[in-house]
Design a protein around this motif. Structure first.
Motif, PDB file in Angstrom:
ATOM      1  N   ASN A 134     -52.846  87.001  24.134  1.00 33.81           N
ATOM      2  CA  ASN A 134     -52.901  87.350  22.764  1.00 33.81           C
ATOM      3  C   ASN A 134     -52.962  85.873  22.008  1.00 33.81           C
ATOM      4  O   ASN A 134     -53.618  85.846  21.151  1.00 33.81           O
ATOM      5  N   LEU A 135     -52.162  85.038  22.542  1.00 33.24           N
ATOM      6  CA  LEU A 135     -51.889  83.512  22.259  1.00 33.24           C
ATOM      7  C   LEU A 135     -52.952  82.674  22.747  1.00 33.24           C
ATOM      8  O   LEU A 135     -53.612  81.969  21.788  1.00 33.24           O
TER       9      LEU A 135
ATOM     10  N   THR B  99     -56.007  83.333  23.685  1.00 32.22           N
ATOM     11  CA  THR B  99     -57.324  83.485  23.040  1.00 32.22           C
ATOM     12  C   THR B  99     -57.404  83.137  21.132  1.00 32.22           C
ATOM     13  O   THR B  99     -58.324  83.243  20.705  1.00 32.22           O
ATOM     14  N   PHE B 100     -56.128  83.221  20.620  1.00 33.50           N
ATOM     15  CA  PHE B 100     -56.046  82.897  19.244  1.00 33.50           C
ATOM     16  C   PHE B 100     -56.257  81.513  19.053  1.00 33.50           C
ATOM     17  O   PHE B 100     -56.930  80.661  18.265  1.00 33.50           O
ATOM     18  N   TYR B 101     -55.612  80.475  19.999  1.00 34.80           N
ATOM     19  CA  TYR B 101     -55.688  79.045  19.455  1.00 34.80           C
ATOM     20  C   TYR B 101     -57.077  78.640  20.393  1.00 34.80           C
ATOM     21  O   TYR B 101     -57.253  78.626  21.443  1.00 34.80           O
ATOM     22  N   SER B 102     -57.828  77.777  19.343  1.00 31.19           N
ATOM     23  CA  SER B 102     -59.013  77.655  19.949  1.00 31.19           C
ATOM     24  C   SER B 102     -59.134  76.408  20.892  1.00 31.19           C
ATOM     25  O   SER B 102     -60.033  75.915  21.373  1.00 31.19           O
ATOM     26  N   HIS B 103     -57.698  75.559  21.090  1.00 29.64           N
ATOM     27  CA  HIS B 103     -58.152  74.680  21.928  1.00 29.64           C
ATOM     28  C   HIS B 103     -57.415  74.861  23.348  1.00 29.64           C
ATOM     29  O   HIS B 103     -57.178  74.056  24.105  1.00 29.64           O
ATOM     30  N   ILE B 104     -57.134  76.306  23.396  1.00 33.89           N
ATOM     31  CA  ILE B 104     -56.986  76.745  24.940  1.00 33.89           C
ATOM     32  C   ILE B 104     -58.179  77.465  25.320  1.00 33.89           C
ATOM     33  O   ILE B 104     -58.302  78.232  24.667  1.00 33.89           O
TER      34      ILE B 104
ATOM     35  N   ARG C 164     -64.562  81.144  10.686  1.00 32.20           N
ATOM     36  CA  ARG C 164     -64.138  80.768  12.302  1.00 32.20           C
ATOM     37  C   ARG C 164     -62.454  80.623  12.139  1.00 32.20           C
ATOM     38  O   ARG C 164     -62.009  80.999  13.278  1.00 32.20           O
TER      39      ARG C 164
ATOM     40  N   ARG D 182     -50.701  74.381  27.183  1.00 29.40           N
ATOM     41  CA  ARG D 182     -51.164  73.200  27.180  1.00 29.40           C
ATOM     42  C   ARG D 182     -50.926  72.332  28.538  1.00 29.40           C
ATOM     43  O   ARG D 182     -51.881  71.678  29.103  1.00 29.40           O
TER      44      ARG D 182
ATOM     45  N   ARG E  26     -48.788  83.813  17.083  1.00 27.65           N
ATOM     46  CA  ARG E  26     -50.135  83.885  16.451  1.00 27.65           C
ATOM     47  C   ARG E  26     -49.816  83.202  15.183  1.00 27.65           C
ATOM     48  O   ARG E  26     -48.870  83.724  14.423  1.00 27.65           O
TER      49      ARG E  26
ATOM     50  N   ARG F 289     -56.725  75.754  15.234  1.00 29.90           N
ATOM     51  CA  ARG F 289     -56.626  76.614  14.386  1.00 29.90           C
ATOM     52  C   ARG F 289     -56.207  76.032  13.069  1.00 29.90           C
ATOM     53  O   ARG F 289     -55.069  75.529  13.054  1.00 29.90           O
TER      54      ARG F 289
ATOM     55  N   VAL G 262     -66.698  71.758  16.617  1.00 30.04           N
ATOM     56  CA  VAL G 262     -65.231  71.806  15.906  1.00 30.04           C
ATOM     57  C   VAL G 262     -65.409  71.319  14.392  1.00 30.04           C
ATOM     58  O   VAL G 262     -66.490  70.586  14.185  1.00 30.04           O
TER      59      VAL G 262
ATOM     60  N   ALA H 144     -52.282  73.956  19.056  1.00 36.41           N
ATOM     61  CA  ALA H 144     -53.260  74.236  20.037  1.00 36.41           C
ATOM     62  C   ALA H 144     -54.616  74.703  19.249  1.00 36.41           C
ATOM     63  O   ALA H 144     -55.248  75.263  19.950  1.00 36.41           O
TER      64      ALA H 144
ATOM     65  N   VAL I 228     -44.191  78.429  24.838  1.00 39.43           N
ATOM     66  CA  VAL I 228     -45.142  78.941  25.513  1.00 39.43           C
ATOM     67  C   VAL I 228     -46.618  78.309  25.189  1.00 39.43           C
ATOM     68  O   VAL I 228     -47.381  78.196  25.918  1.00 39.43           O
ATOM     69  N   LEU I 229     -46.759  77.925  23.965  1.00 40.24           N
ATOM     70  CA  LEU I 229     -48.004  77.082  23.803  1.00 40.24           C
ATOM     71  C   LEU I 229     -48.053  75.679  24.525  1.00 40.24           C
ATOM     72  O   LEU I 229     -48.976  75.418  25.053  1.00 40.24           O
TER      73      LEU I 229
ATOM     74  N   ARG J 156     -40.187  81.540  24.320  1.00 38.59           N
ATOM     75  CA  ARG J 156     -41.337  81.677  23.444  1.00 38.59           C
ATOM     76  C   ARG J 156     -41.682  80.324  22.654  1.00 38.59           C
ATOM     77  O   ARG J 156     -42.885  79.932  22.604  1.00 38.59           O
TER      78      ARG J 156
END
Ligand code: SF4
Ligand code: FES
Lengths: 168, 420
Positions: A71-72, A74-79, B334, A41, B181, B164, A131, B162, A36-37, A33
């Motif tokens: 779930n991850l 779509t949460f992080y804006s730079h993915i 946002r 990336r 998250r 946020r 941004v 990443a 995962v980010l 885990r």
């Protein structure tokens, strides 16, 4: 299309380099885990965005479900879960930029490209994103462009050619 | 940039120093000094220096370091962590970028010193994705320091965030590093008891860590003497918005807004100051009557605002403060992590009303809703973390200070804008 082996190897390396110690779970084992980010990336770096196929690939590689990965992602804006253009322009919509003409710059860029924030030109060339505060408030209005997120500013609507050329 | 100790080695073009160049400037001498001392003595020295955390809350750094358990006193084996927080995204904040890009070896020195003081073996520098130059500079410098054997037993790496804003909150950041998250955690337990992977963890802002070598090199008394108030050291102020030359200025803690604005060539636009936010987008607006308040955590709080990151947004009276608040509110809406209802629902609501005010389509009852949202949302404890409260503080102070402008917007929409 299956995950190219070099990319898979990079992801496995990311998992391994999160251990020992860093990223090690409390039981002392590497917790995939923690990588995962990094995996998201790496995929995005190689392919520009993260497709459904790649979500499934990462899930399989890390022993997680696709729902967990999505779930991850779509949460992080730079993915990016949608295909982005060859050239990326991120305009700052923070207050310091607003105070120095960011609205006029935004209008000019949007008119020139014919797209709004979050959209890609039909030829797949440019993606425009908003941004906040890119750490260039002393160069407001500012933007970051391209793969290496170059900081540009101060930008006047008249600098559009240079901005678009810089977004490589 | 000035000759003051925190940023004096930063080059105007921000080109980072190689290890050899840094050592020629006396680099890593502070590390040697720290290693010659017992860890507790290093913490005592930072306490005597009166270094307050530079990430926004201003909590005494040494007190935070003392929360970390002594080695051998935590159940089970495993590392403890220092996380250097470089996830700078606050509207108007542009200070940490300088340290990451131009002074990577100073940050590594600071991390080694802090790690020594807290018996930490793992250090992670968390940097926002948009700061690719900073990420690259840090990675190069860490590789150099490691190859030269300067890290000792410390394992150090850079982690790119990443995206946020909420990742900057210390417990949300820990969640992000665990591949989840970035939703803040309930405290207690505090990160020093149970942080990253359940292990003792301290999260410090980039600028806080950059100050550690300054303290070790010059001593606690000299560090305190740099300040004009009881809070030690200099501060890297960032002044932006309506000034002639927006810039970063290192100046004594307690320097006034008047002096900083003067050094930026004065107020631009109309030339007449309407207001300023002393500490980024979440800080309450102050007015011309506050120009001589010494800027530090205590004095700014006493003046009714928040020193925060020490990054100041300046407004002249030809720029629309409601436009500024509207942009802040869109940002916070946002960036809300969506965990609690007042924040997830309240911020977009406020943002939509502010947009309607700008467009001239708001109704009279909307102002009541804004006032209610600000009043209900700003006290601490109404939401899970401080994102909501901070956003509401800027809105509430705008409502109090610019009430006539809000009425005007209700009637005509925005007639001021952000023209020069
Ligand atoms: S206040 Fe907002 S950002 Fe903080 S936990 Fe609640 S929803 Fe998330
Ligand atoms: S507000 Fe635009 S770069 Fe900071």
């Amino acid at each position: 299309m299956s995950l190219p082996e070099p990319l898979a190897a990079d992801i496995r390396h990311a998992v391994a380099s999160h251990a020992p110690g860093v990223g090690a779970g409390s039981d002392g084992n590497a917790d995939p885990r923690g990588a995962v980010l990094e995996a998201l990336r790496l995929v995005q770096h190689a392919e520009g965005w993260v497709s459904d196929y790649r979500v499934a690939d990462i899930a399989a590689l890390l022993g997680m479900t696709t729902a967990e990965i999505d779930n991850l992602a779509t949460f992080y804006s730079h993915i990016f879960r949608r295909r982005v253009g060859k050239r990326l322009i991120m305009l700052c919509d923070g207050a310091s930029c607003y105070l120095n003409g960011a609205d006029a710059l935004r209008d000019a860029v949007q008119a020139r490209l014919g797209i709004g924030f979050g959209e890609t030109t039909p030829d797949g060339e440019f993606t425009l994103l908003n941004v906040c505060c890119v750490g260039g408030c002393d160069r407001a209005p500012a933007a970051v462009t391209g793969r290496d997120r170059r900081l540009c500013g101060p930008l006047a609507p008249g600098d559009l050619d240079a901005l678009l050329a810089d977004a490589e | 940039m000035t000759g003051l100790p925190l940023t004096r080695h930063a080059r105007p073009d921000r080109r980072p120093h190689s290890l050899a160049e840094w050592r020629a400037l006396g680099g890593y001498d502070a590390v040697a000094a720290a290693r010659a001392m017992a860890p507790a003595a290093v913490v005592d020295m930072v306490a005597a220096a009166a270094l307050n955390g530079r990430g926004g809350a201003g909590f005494p750094a040494a007190t935070k370091w003392r929360f970390m358990p002594a080695p051998g006193t935590t159940p089970g084996d495993g590392p403890s962590y220092l996380i250097v927080n470089g996830d700078e995204m606050e509207p108007g904040a542009f200070k940490d970028r300088l340290f990451l890009e131009a002074l990577p070896h100073q940050l590594i020195e600071g991390a080694i010193i802090a790690a020594h003081a807290m018996h930490v073996t793992e250090a992670i520098v968390l940097v926002r994705d948009a700061y690719r130059t900073g990420i690259a500079a840090m990675e190069t410098a860490i590789a150099e320091a490691e190859a030269a054997g300067l890290l000792g037993g410390l394992h150090m790496r850079v982690h790119g965030s990443a995206g946020r804003y909420i990742v900057g909150e210390e417990t949300a950041l820990i969640e992000a590093l665990e591949g989840k998250r970035a939703v803040p955690r309930k405290r207690p337990p505090f990160p020093a008891q149970s942080g990253l992977w359940g292990r003792p963890t301290t999260v410090n802002n980039v600028e806080t860590i950059a100050n550690a070598p300054v303290i070790l090199a010059g001593g606690a008394d000299a560090f305190r003497a740099l300040s004009r108030t009881g809070e030690g050291g200099t501060k890297l102020f960032g002044i932006s918005g309506r000034v002639h030359r927006p810039q970063l200025i290192e100046a004594p803690m307690g320097t006034t807004a008047r002096e900083l604005i003067d050094r930026c060539g004065g107020v631009s636009g109309s030339g007449v100051l309407r207001a300023f936010q002393p500490g980024g987008g979440a800080s309450g607006f102050l007015g011309p009557e506050h120009l001589d308040v010494p800027l530090d955590f205590g004095h700014v709080a006493a003046a009714g605002s928040m020193f925060g990151t020490g990054t100041m947004i300046v407004l002249d009276d030809s720029a629309c403060p409601i436009g500024v608040v509207a942009r802040h509110m869109r940002f916070y809406a946002r960036e809300s992590c969506g965990w609690c209802t007042p924040c997830r629902e309240g911020l977009p609501w406020a943002a939509r009303i502010l947009d309607a005010l700008e467009a001239g389509t708001a109704r009279a009852t909307d102002l009541d809703v804004l006032r209610m949202t600000a009043a209900e949302g700003s006290p601490r404890g109404r939401s899970f973390c401080d994102l909501m409260g901070g956003a509401m503080q800027s809105l509430g102070s705008a409502l109090a200070r610019f009430g006539d402008l809000f009425d005007d917007h209700l009637a005509h929409g925005c007639t001021i804008g952000a023209r020069h």
